[in-house]
Structure formats: C-alpha cells, structure tokens
Design a protein around this motif. Sequence first.
Motif, PDB file in Angstrom:
ATOM      1  N   LEU A  93       2.144   1.749  -3.501  1.00  0.00           N
ATOM      2  CA  LEU A  93       1.038   2.361  -4.302  1.00  0.00           C
ATOM      3  C   LEU A  93       1.079   3.900  -4.170  1.00  0.00           C
ATOM      4  O   LEU A  93       0.883   4.820  -4.824  1.00  0.00           O
ATOM      5  CB  LEU A  93      -0.061   1.731  -3.844  1.00  0.00           C
ATOM      6  CG  LEU A  93      -0.683   0.582  -4.705  1.00  0.00           C
ATOM      7  CD1 LEU A  93      -2.056   0.174  -4.580  1.00  0.00           C
ATOM      8  CD2 LEU A  93      -0.581   1.005  -6.245  1.00  0.00           C
ATOM      9  N   MET A 149      -5.795  -3.170  -1.072  1.00  0.00           N
ATOM     10  CA  MET A 149      -5.159  -2.995  -2.266  1.00  0.00           C
ATOM     11  C   MET A 149      -5.926  -2.331  -3.454  1.00  0.00           C
ATOM     12  O   MET A 149      -5.437  -1.680  -4.154  1.00  0.00           O
ATOM     13  CB  MET A 149      -4.423  -4.353  -3.003  1.00  0.00           C
ATOM     14  CG  MET A 149      -3.237  -4.853  -2.024  1.00  0.00           C
ATOM     15  SD  MET A 149      -2.008  -3.519  -1.559  1.00  0.00           S
ATOM     16  CE  MET A 149      -1.236  -3.210  -2.978  1.00  0.00           C
ATOM     17  N   LEU A 150      -7.319  -2.755  -3.249  1.00  0.00           N
ATOM     18  CA  LEU A 150      -8.097  -2.395  -4.244  1.00  0.00           C
ATOM     19  C   LEU A 150      -8.492  -0.718  -4.257  1.00  0.00           C
ATOM     20  O   LEU A 150      -8.269  -0.131  -5.061  1.00  0.00           O
ATOM     21  CB  LEU A 150      -9.536  -3.147  -4.224  1.00  0.00           C
ATOM     22  CG  LEU A 150     -10.574  -2.514  -5.078  1.00  0.00           C
ATOM     23  CD1 LEU A 150     -10.531  -2.690  -6.677  1.00  0.00           C
ATOM     24  CD2 LEU A 150     -11.917  -3.318  -4.635  1.00  0.00           C
ATOM     25  N   GLY A 201      -5.163   1.263  -4.498  1.00  0.00           N
ATOM     26  CA  GLY A 201      -5.098   1.770  -5.963  1.00  0.00           C
ATOM     27  C   GLY A 201      -5.787   2.775  -6.415  1.00  0.00           C
ATOM     28  O   GLY A 201      -5.254   3.946  -7.073  1.00  0.00           O
ATOM     29  N   LEU A 202      -7.018   2.975  -6.024  1.00  0.00           N
ATOM     30  CA  LEU A 202      -7.855   4.310  -6.305  1.00  0.00           C
ATOM     31  C   LEU A 202      -7.323   5.523  -5.530  1.00  0.00           C
ATOM     32  O   LEU A 202      -7.372   6.529  -6.215  1.00  0.00           O
ATOM     33  CB  LEU A 202      -9.393   3.966  -5.764  1.00  0.00           C
ATOM     34  CG  LEU A 202     -10.264   2.990  -6.912  1.00  0.00           C
ATOM     35  CD1 LEU A 202     -11.443   2.567  -6.494  1.00  0.00           C
ATOM     36  CD2 LEU A 202     -10.124   3.709  -8.319  1.00  0.00           C
ATOM     37  N   SER A 261      -6.718  -7.940   0.180  1.00  0.00           N
ATOM     38  CA  SER A 261      -6.876  -7.568  -1.131  1.00  0.00           C
ATOM     39  C   SER A 261      -7.771  -6.187  -1.304  1.00  0.00           C
ATOM     40  O   SER A 261      -7.542  -5.649  -2.227  1.00  0.00           O
ATOM     41  CB  SER A 261      -7.356  -8.885  -1.859  1.00  0.00           C
ATOM     42  OG  SER A 261      -8.834  -8.697  -1.576  1.00  0.00           O
ATOM     43  N   LEU A 305       0.854  -1.297  -0.026  1.00  0.00           N
ATOM     44  CA  LEU A 305       0.019   0.061  -0.080  1.00  0.00           C
ATOM     45  C   LEU A 305       0.946   1.094  -0.085  1.00  0.00           C
ATOM     46  O   LEU A 305       0.521   2.210  -0.788  1.00  0.00           O
ATOM     47  CB  LEU A 305      -0.960   0.077   1.369  1.00  0.00           C
ATOM     48  CG  LEU A 305      -1.676   1.121   1.437  1.00  0.00           C
ATOM     49  CD1 LEU A 305      -2.847   1.220   0.304  1.00  0.00           C
ATOM     50  CD2 LEU A 305      -2.573   1.215   2.724  1.00  0.00           C
ATOM     51  N   SER A 338      -4.213   5.929  -4.884  1.00  0.00           N
ATOM     52  CA  SER A 338      -2.999   6.359  -5.300  1.00  0.00           C
ATOM     53  C   SER A 338      -3.506   7.156  -6.679  1.00  0.00           C
ATOM     54  O   SER A 338      -2.657   7.963  -7.287  1.00  0.00           O
ATOM     55  CB  SER A 338      -2.242   4.854  -6.001  1.00  0.00           C
ATOM     56  OG  SER A 338      -1.151   5.056  -6.737  1.00  0.00           O
ATOM     57  N   ALA A 339      -4.544   6.697  -7.615  1.00  0.00           N
ATOM     58  CA  ALA A 339      -4.996   7.330  -8.725  1.00  0.00           C
ATOM     59  C   ALA A 339      -5.375   8.615  -8.433  1.00  0.00           C
ATOM     60  O   ALA A 339      -5.058   9.449  -9.128  1.00  0.00           O
ATOM     61  CB  ALA A 339      -6.055   6.448  -9.465  1.00  0.00           C
TER      62      ALA A 339
END
Lengths: 109, 198
Positions: free
Chosen positions: A87, B31-32, B35-36, B28, A84, B38-39
């Motif tokens: 990321l 991480m989902l 990722g968002l 998990s 994380l 991070s975006a």
Amino acid sequence: MDAHHHAEAVRKHVWVYVAVFLALLVLTALTVTARSMNFGLALAVSVALLIATVKGSLVAGYFMHLVGEKRLVYIVLAITAIFLLALLVLPVLNLHDGLVGTGTGPWSP
Amino acid sequence: MEIPYTTEARPDTGLYNGKFGIWLFLASEVMLFGGLFSAYVFLRNGASDWHAWHEAAELNISLATFNTAVLIASSVTMVMSWASLKMNQFGRYRMYLALTVLCGLIFLVVKYFEYSAKFHHQHYPSTNTFLAIYFTMTGLHGIHVLAGMVVNTYFLGPGAKMWRTEPLRLTNRLEISGLYWHFVDLVWIFLFPVLYLL
C-alpha cells in the motif's frame, strides 16, 4: 504474555513500562526539536519516520507484549506487513509518472 | 453456551481466543489506516502547493505535542491497570483505568479545541486536499479513541463485576482492551509527525 504469568514476573515488568514511557517522551521531544533544525524534505521525512518507527516498536514490543508473543501472532503481523508495504510503495511508484507536483493529476480539484 | 478458551490457551494457536481475535482485528485496522496513509502520500505527491496548504492550515504543534504526551501516558496507565489485576490489586486497577479514560477525554477535548479553531478560520475538509486528509485521518483516529473510552468505561463500571466471579477472564479482557488502546496510541505516533511536522 501467558495468562498464567506469575504476579512476581509482572511486578518486575513495571519498571520496564516506566522506562519505555520516559523513552517515548524523550523521543517525542526529539522529533519536535528535529523539525526546528530545518532539514531538507528528504532528511526531515527520514528522521521523523525513523523516530516514529522506534516509538511504535517500543509501544508494540513492550506495551502490547509483542516481545515474547506466540508464533501465530507474528505470522498474522508478517502477512499484514507485506500488504501494508504494498500500500505504501504504490503511491511512491507514481513519483516517476511526470505528474508529481504539477497539480494536474486526477487528484487535483 | 459457554464461550471456549477465554482463560486457557487453545492448544493449536497457543493463545486464548480473544487475544487471537483482537490481533486479527488489529491487522484489519492496520490496513484501514494504511490505506489512508497511502492516500496521503499519493495526494501529497500530486499536489502543486502542499506546503502552502500546510502553512495555511496553521496547525497547533504545541497542542499536538501535548496530546501525544497525553496518549503515551494513557498507554502506560492502561498497561499498569492490566498489571495491577495480574498482581491482584483491584483498587489500583480501577485507579489506573480511570486515569486512562481521563487521558482519552483530555485528548478529545484538546482535539475539539483544535477543530474549533480550524472551523473558526473557515478551514473545512472541503477547503483543500491537505485539510481533507487531515480531517479524515484525525477524525477516524478520534472515533477510535472514543470507542476505546467506551469499552474502558464499561470495564470501570459494570464490567468490573467479573472480578468476583472470573478474575482471570477479566484480566484477559483487559489485556484485549489494552491491545486495542495501545494500537490507537501507535497510530497517533505516526499521525503526529506526518500531519503536523512534515
């Protein structure tokens, strides 16, 4: 918490849940109040994320019983935390690519 | 075939299987959503007029604050519902679980009004980058709330029958459902300041 946790111990935990609930409400009020202080962006982000982290820790620690959880759960979460972090650090690294705030990057419409 | 380790801890993990399973699933999920997030940082860094987009979106902070309180309250009722089973109070378990589902419903109804206001003002995911990530993140979160409500409603209805045959197993099932629900609350705790306040 263990499956065979005694009812008596759970009873003692109930007041902890109530205390955490009140703390979460106070912190929510605090983070909304902090916004009206009109801090600079860097300070505002730091304060908001700090409060959110404290709130998140309270939820994870007490409601999700991470305080006193088994070692294997900590290992899984430590590995997750590393990925994380990667990321979240990646987009911060692009702060030095010269395109920040210009609207000219590949993300532009 | 009987599912192993539903009540007693597996010797090598120290956990009953369902609990280890939900923690892997939640990893998990981290991480989902990670990722968002991070975006979000990436898009915000690259935007030329993020602040203008955010202002133009006219997000309702009062409603979002109310929703934050509702979700926090639902986390308390969720954990109280599990604690009630631990204390052998089946009636209270149902009451607290019903309150949890009700809080989830209130959250989604408020979200519906928020979305409606956006659409009314011609604010769509395609309007600008801020609204795109706003709808993506809150939408995915909303779906998670809905999923939690479905599971909890099951434990309120037919799933509760297990109390008569395997009370400990039901208690563990509810703990697993609770871990998921608290995680959904935790995600909102970060979404709220990131999307509404900053």
